[in-house]
Scaffold this motif. Structure first.
Motif, mmCIF file in Angstrom:
data_model
loop_
_atom_site.group_PDB
_atom_site.id
_atom_site.type_symbol
_atom_site.label_atom_id
_atom_site.label_comp_id
_atom_site.label_asym_id
_atom_site.label_seq_id
_atom_site.Cartn_x
_atom_site.Cartn_y
_atom_site.Cartn_z
ATOM 1 N N VAL A 1 0.672 -1.375 -0.037
ATOM 2 C CA VAL A 1 0.056 -0.103 0.110
ATOM 3 C C VAL A 1 0.853 1.256 0.048
ATOM 4 C CG1 VAL A 1 -0.195 -0.016 2.452
ATOM 5 C CG2 VAL A 1 -2.035 0.927 1.217
ATOM 6 N N SER A 2 0.543 2.445 -0.680
ATOM 7 C CA SER A 2 1.149 3.493 -0.774
ATOM 8 C C SER A 2 0.177 4.634 -1.318
ATOM 9 C CB SER A 2 2.415 3.450 -1.762
ATOM 10 O OG SER A 2 2.125 3.184 -3.002
ATOM 11 N N THR A 3 0.763 5.705 -1.259
ATOM 12 C CA THR A 3 -0.053 7.052 -2.006
ATOM 13 C C THR A 3 0.778 7.468 -3.056
ATOM 14 O OG1 THR A 3 1.064 8.537 -0.806
ATOM 15 C CG2 THR A 3 -1.062 7.693 0.121
ATOM 16 N N ASN A 4 -0.013 8.043 -4.127
ATOM 17 C CA ASN A 4 0.658 8.406 -5.287
ATOM 18 C C ASN A 4 1.146 9.838 -5.110
ATOM 19 O OD1 ASN A 4 -2.034 9.886 -5.339
ATOM 20 N ND2 ASN A 4 -2.134 9.775 -7.501
ATOM 21 N N GLN A 5 0.726 10.487 -3.976
ATOM 22 C CA GLN A 5 1.305 12.148 -3.576
ATOM 23 C C GLN A 5 1.737 12.057 -2.354
ATOM 24 O OE1 GLN A 5 -1.284 14.977 -5.036
ATOM 25 N NE2 GLN A 5 -2.249 13.875 -6.827
ATOM 26 N N PRO A 6 2.453 13.001 -1.895
ATOM 27 C CA PRO A 6 2.628 13.349 -0.363
ATOM 28 C C PRO A 6 1.470 13.535 0.101
ATOM 29 C CG PRO A 6 4.007 14.594 -1.940
ATOM 30 C CD PRO A 6 3.287 14.012 -2.914
ATOM 31 N N ILE A 7 1.539 13.169 1.480
ATOM 32 C CA ILE A 7 0.247 13.431 2.449
ATOM 33 C C ILE A 7 0.623 14.910 2.834
ATOM 34 C CG2 ILE A 7 -0.889 13.049 4.494
ATOM 35 C CD1 ILE A 7 -0.641 10.170 3.849
ATOM 36 N N PRO A 8 -0.278 15.938 2.975
ATOM 37 C CA PRO A 8 -0.245 17.077 3.499
ATOM 38 C C PRO A 8 0.642 17.060 4.840
ATOM 39 C CG PRO A 8 -2.182 17.274 2.612
ATOM 40 C CD PRO A 8 -1.675 15.858 2.438
ATOM 41 N N ASN A 9 1.266 18.272 4.978
ATOM 42 C CA ASN A 9 2.157 18.401 6.540
ATOM 43 C C ASN A 9 1.113 18.272 7.446
ATOM 44 O OD1 ASN A 9 4.701 18.322 5.297
ATOM 45 N ND2 ASN A 9 4.751 20.415 5.046
ATOM 46 N N GLY A 10 1.378 17.596 8.717
ATOM 47 C CA GLY A 10 0.538 17.646 9.864
ATOM 48 C C GLY A 10 -0.542 16.549 9.964
ATOM 49 N N GLU B 1 -3.607 6.452 8.304
ATOM 50 C CA GLU B 1 -3.175 5.038 8.751
ATOM 51 C C GLU B 1 -4.395 4.001 7.993
ATOM 52 O OE1 GLU B 1 -0.795 5.816 12.876
ATOM 53 O OE2 GLU B 1 -3.059 5.281 12.769
ATOM 54 N N VAL B 2 -3.908 3.021 7.807
ATOM 55 C CA VAL B 2 -4.820 1.914 7.045
ATOM 56 C C VAL B 2 -4.435 0.582 7.984
ATOM 57 C CG1 VAL B 2 -3.362 1.087 5.260
ATOM 58 C CG2 VAL B 2 -5.953 0.919 5.342
ATOM 59 N N GLN B 3 -5.365 -0.150 8.450
ATOM 60 C CA GLN B 3 -5.291 -1.445 9.165
ATOM 61 C C GLN B 3 -6.129 -2.529 8.690
ATOM 62 O OE1 GLN B 3 -6.021 -0.965 13.315
ATOM 63 N NE2 GLN B 3 -4.803 -2.650 13.908
ATOM 64 N N ILE B 4 -5.594 -3.665 8.763
ATOM 65 C CA ILE B 4 -6.553 -4.742 8.490
ATOM 66 C C ILE B 4 -6.863 -5.370 9.641
ATOM 67 C CG2 ILE B 4 -6.674 -7.112 7.571
ATOM 68 C CD1 ILE B 4 -4.685 -6.516 5.373
ATOM 69 N N ASN C 1 -0.807 -4.666 12.054
ATOM 70 C CA ASN C 1 -0.548 -3.352 12.581
ATOM 71 C C ASN C 1 -0.993 -2.126 11.726
ATOM 72 O OD1 ASN C 1 0.986 -4.774 14.655
ATOM 73 N ND2 ASN C 1 2.528 -5.101 13.224
ATOM 74 N N LYS C 2 -1.111 -1.065 12.279
ATOM 75 C CA LYS C 2 -1.641 -0.132 11.625
ATOM 76 C C LYS C 2 -0.249 0.355 10.658
ATOM 77 C CE LYS C 2 -4.860 2.454 14.318
ATOM 78 N NZ LYS C 2 -5.560 3.366 15.212
ATOM 79 N N VAL C 3 -0.666 0.843 9.347
ATOM 80 C CA VAL C 3 0.362 1.062 8.326
ATOM 81 C C VAL C 3 0.189 2.458 8.230
ATOM 82 C CG1 VAL C 3 1.222 0.850 6.125
ATOM 83 C CG2 VAL C 3 0.402 -1.041 7.559
ATOM 84 N N THR D 1 -9.488 -0.453 7.540
ATOM 85 C CA THR D 1 -10.348 0.543 8.098
ATOM 86 C C THR D 1 -9.233 1.758 8.139
ATOM 87 O OG1 THR D 1 -11.611 -0.926 9.798
ATOM 88 C CG2 THR D 1 -11.259 1.461 10.441
ATOM 89 N N TYR D 2 -9.571 2.822 7.780
ATOM 90 C CA TYR D 2 -8.824 3.902 7.630
ATOM 91 C C TYR D 2 -8.872 4.791 8.921
ATOM 92 C CZ TYR D 2 -7.667 3.286 2.747
ATOM 93 O OH TYR D 2 -7.386 2.949 1.574
ATOM 94 N N THR D 3 -7.610 5.319 9.310
ATOM 95 C CA THR D 3 -7.838 6.389 10.428
ATOM 96 C C THR D 3 -7.105 7.577 10.188
ATOM 97 O OG1 THR D 3 -7.411 4.482 12.089
ATOM 98 C CG2 THR D 3 -7.001 6.739 12.712
#
Length: 188
Positions: A105-114, A118-121, A137-139, A168-170
């Motif tokens: 799992v990854s993102t195609n762009q940076p996540i904004p600062n701050g 997280e994603v967890q199975i 574990n939460k990734v 689940t996303y947090t």
């Protein structure tokens, strides 16, 4: 001389009958074991590898009733706050020579600062035929790929909800994500 020709002719006819080829009746498979040349030939078939991954349900229902596309490879569409608590990863995988694979799992762009996503199975579903060995574990998501499902060989989860891996996303300190932002799941 006549007698010699007759004897020679009889000998030739009898020897040619001994070398005659038998004809098989293709409509009667039972006759195959008694006649013809009985051989076996080996054959090998090489199947191409397959790696398909999808997130279910097909659409997420937002707070405003608008749907967001979650089809693999498409960015989510706009509209309300999506329900990120009931998503399932479905997959089909067949490797050459049973080479182990992982789901990243990854993102195609940076996540904004701050902001932190997280994603967890949280559980595995029913159905399918696959090894159930997720990273529970939460990734923390970033542009760097991280393992969310450990080594597995061939398998399939089945399609739809309650199949595969429940994720689940947090989201901590939510901010507006850049246009075209995607979370990418990949089998390799």
């Amino acid at each position: 001389m006549k007698r010699t020709i007759h004897i020679l002719l009889i000998l030739l006819l009898s020897s040619s009958m001994a070398w005659a080829q038998q004809t098989l009746n293709a409509n009667d498979p039972n006759s195959f074991i008694f006649g013809g040349d009985q051989k076996s030939s080996g054959a090998s078939i090489e199947l191409l590898p397959i790696a398909i991954i999808d997130i279910e349900p097909e659409t997420l229902v937002g707070a405003g009733g608008a749907g967001a596309g979650t089809e693999a490879g498409l960015p989510p569409s706009s509209g309300g706050a999506a329900d990120l608590s009931n998503l399932w990863i479905n997959f089909t995988h067949r490797a050459q020579n049973f080479q182990p694979a992982r789901i990243y799992v990854s993102t195609n762009q940076p996540i904004p600062n701050g902001m932190r996503i997280e994603v967890q199975i949280t559980q595995t579903g029913t159905g399918g035929n696959y090894p159930k060995n997720p990273n529970t574990n939460k990734v923390r998501l970033s542009q760097t790929e991280q393992v969310i499902v450990y080594d597995f060989a061939n398998g399939y989860t089945g399609d739809g909800l309650n199949r595969g891996y429940h994720i689940t996303y947090t989201i901590k300190k939510p901010k507006t994500l850049p246009a075209g932002f995607e979370v990418i799941y990949r089998i390799q």
